[in-house]
Write a protein that holds these residues in place. Structure first.
Motif: not given
Length: 365
Positions: A315, A93, A96
C-alpha cells in the motif's frame, strides 16, 4: 474536422470571453478534444496572459475568480491514470494505496489493465490520456522487471509526468530518468536468509517464480548466502506463471536428500501453500524437516501451517508513487522548477509464523 492548434486557441478565447468562465472538462467536450489537449491549450494561453487558469476552470482576465465554476472534488479535479498488469497478488494493495492518496487530494484514479501483454501497455496509456488523465502511474509488462528491446519507448512518448511502479530501468536506459517507486526485493530475500541462518540453518534453498521480481529476490538470496558463509545450494528450476510444480518439488526433495538442505525461501506464498502438502506426501514435514519462508505475504497466514513471510509494503508503494506524481503535476501547473527525479526503494518486513520452527542449533555444542 479537427482544428489546428491556433484555431483551437482562438475558439477557446471566444468561448471564455463570451461566458466569462468555463470548466476545463466542459470546454474540452465542446471543442471535441481530450482534456489533456485542452489543458495544454489553457496553460499556453495563461502563460501569455490571455486567460486565467483556476483549479479545473478557465476565467477571462479581469473577471471575478469567485464566479468561476467550482470544480467537483473528483470528476473535475486532477485525473491520474494507472496501468497495472493485474489487480491480483501485490497489485490489489498497490492500487488501493494509490487511489486513497489521489482521492485525499480531491483527484480521481482511473485504472487500465495490461494483463501482462506488452503491446497493451501503450494502448491503455492512449486510452487513459484521451480520457483526460494528466499523469500516469505505470507497472509495465516487462517480464524481467526492466525494459528490453526498446520496450520503454512508448513511455517516453507520453509527454505527461510518469512514475514507474514496482519496475525499474538500468543505468543508461532512457527510462532510468523517470521517477520510480518499488520494493527492495533483494533486501527482503536477505531478511529471509538471515532469519533462517539465525535459527541454525546452514543449507538454504530458494524456489522462485519466473517474472519481474525474480532477479531482485535471487540477487538478495545469493548475496546473503555468500555474506553469511552458508552452504551453496545448486540453483532450482523456476516456477512458471502457469504453475508447474513437479520440477520444483523434485528439486526440493533431492536438495534435502543430497545437499542437506533444511530450509527454503519460496516465492510466492501461494506457491509455498501448493508445495507444502506435496512435500508432506513425500514424507517431508514443514517445519520439522524443512523450514519455509514465503515471499509476498498475500495469503501466507491462512496456510494449514501458517507461513513465515516477507511482506512488501504494497500500500505504501502505491501511496508514495501517487504522491510523487501529484507533486510533479503541481510543479508543472504552477511553473515551479521541478525537484530532482527520485528513485524510491521501500524495505519489506519479515512476519514470523509457524513454518520456520524453532532454533536448530545443537544445544550440546
Amino acid at each position: 474536422m479537427r482544428l489546428h492548434v491556433d484555431q483551437r486557441h482562438e475558439r477557446v478565447l471566444e468561448l471564455v470571453r463570451a461566458r466569462g468562465s468555463l470548466r476545463v472538462a466542459e470546454l474540452a467536450a465542446e471543442l471535441g478534444v481530450s482534456a489533456v489537449t485542452l489543458r495544454r491549450d489553457v496553460e499556453a494561453l495563461a502563460a501569455q496572459g490571455k486567460v486565467q487558469r483556476m483549479h479545473g476552470a478557465v476565467v477571462w482576465p479581469g473577471g471575478d475568480a469567485a464566479d468561476a465554476p467550482a470544480a467537483a472534488p473528483a470528476a473535475d479535479g486532477v485525473v491520474i491514470g494507472m496501468i497495472v498488469p493485474t489487480t491480483k497478488t501485490i497489485f490489489a494493495d498497490i492500487v488501493r494505496g494509490a487511489r486513497e492518496a489521489v482521492e485525499a487530494q480531491g483527484g480521481r484514479l482511473v485504472l487500465g489493465m495490461s494483463g501482462y501483454v506488452d503491446s497493451e501497455d501503450p494502448a491503455q496509456a492512449r486510452h487513459l490520456l484521451a480520457g483526460g488523465a494528466e499523469g500516469l502511474l505505470v507497472a509495465p509488462s516487462w517480464f524481467g522487471g526492466v525494459p528490453t528491446g526498446g520496450q520503454e519507448k512508448w513511455l517516453l512518448d507520453c509527454e505527461v509526468p510518469t512514475v514507474l511502479v514496482e519496475r525499474s530501468a538500468p543505468a543508461g536506459n532512457p527510462a532510468a530518468a523517470l521517477d520510480r517507486v518499488r520494493t527492495d526485493r533483494a533486501h527482503g530475500a536477505a531478511l529471509a536468509v538471515s532469519h533462517l541462518a539465525s535459527l541454525g540453518h546452514r543449507s538454504i534453498a530458494a524456489v522462485l517464480q519466473d517474472g519481474p521480481h525474480a532477479a531482485g529476490i535471487s540477487a538478495g538470496y545469493r548475496a546473503s548466502v555468500e555474506s553469511l558463509g552458508l552452504e551453496t545450494v545448486p540453483g532450482s528450476p523456476a516456477i512458471g506463471i502457469s504453475g508447474q510444480f513437479d520440477e520444483p518439488l523434485e528439486y526440493l526433495v533431492e536438495a534435502i536428500a543430497r545437499h542437506g538442505v533444511t530450509a527454503a525461501l519460496v516465492h510466492s506464498d501461494e506457491d509455498a501453500i501448493v508445495l507444502v502438502p506435496r512435500l508432506q506426501a513425500r514424507g517431508i514435514s514443514v517445519p520439522g524437516d524443512l523450514a519455509l519462508i514465503a515471499y509476498d505475504d498475500e495469503v501466507a497466514a491462512l496456510a494449514d501451517v501458517p507461513l513465515t513471510a516477507i511482506a512488501p509494503p504494497k500500500r505504501s508503494v502505491g501511496e508514495l508513487a501517487a504522491k510523487l506524481l501529484l507533486q510533479r503535476l503541481a510543479e508543472r501547473r504552477t511553473g515551479r522548477v521541478p525537484a530532482p527525479r527520485q528513485h524510491l526503494e521501500l524495505l519489506p518486513e519479515l512476519r514470523v509464523r509457524a513454518s520456520c520452527g524453532g532454533d536448530r542449533t545443537d544445544p550440546s555444542s
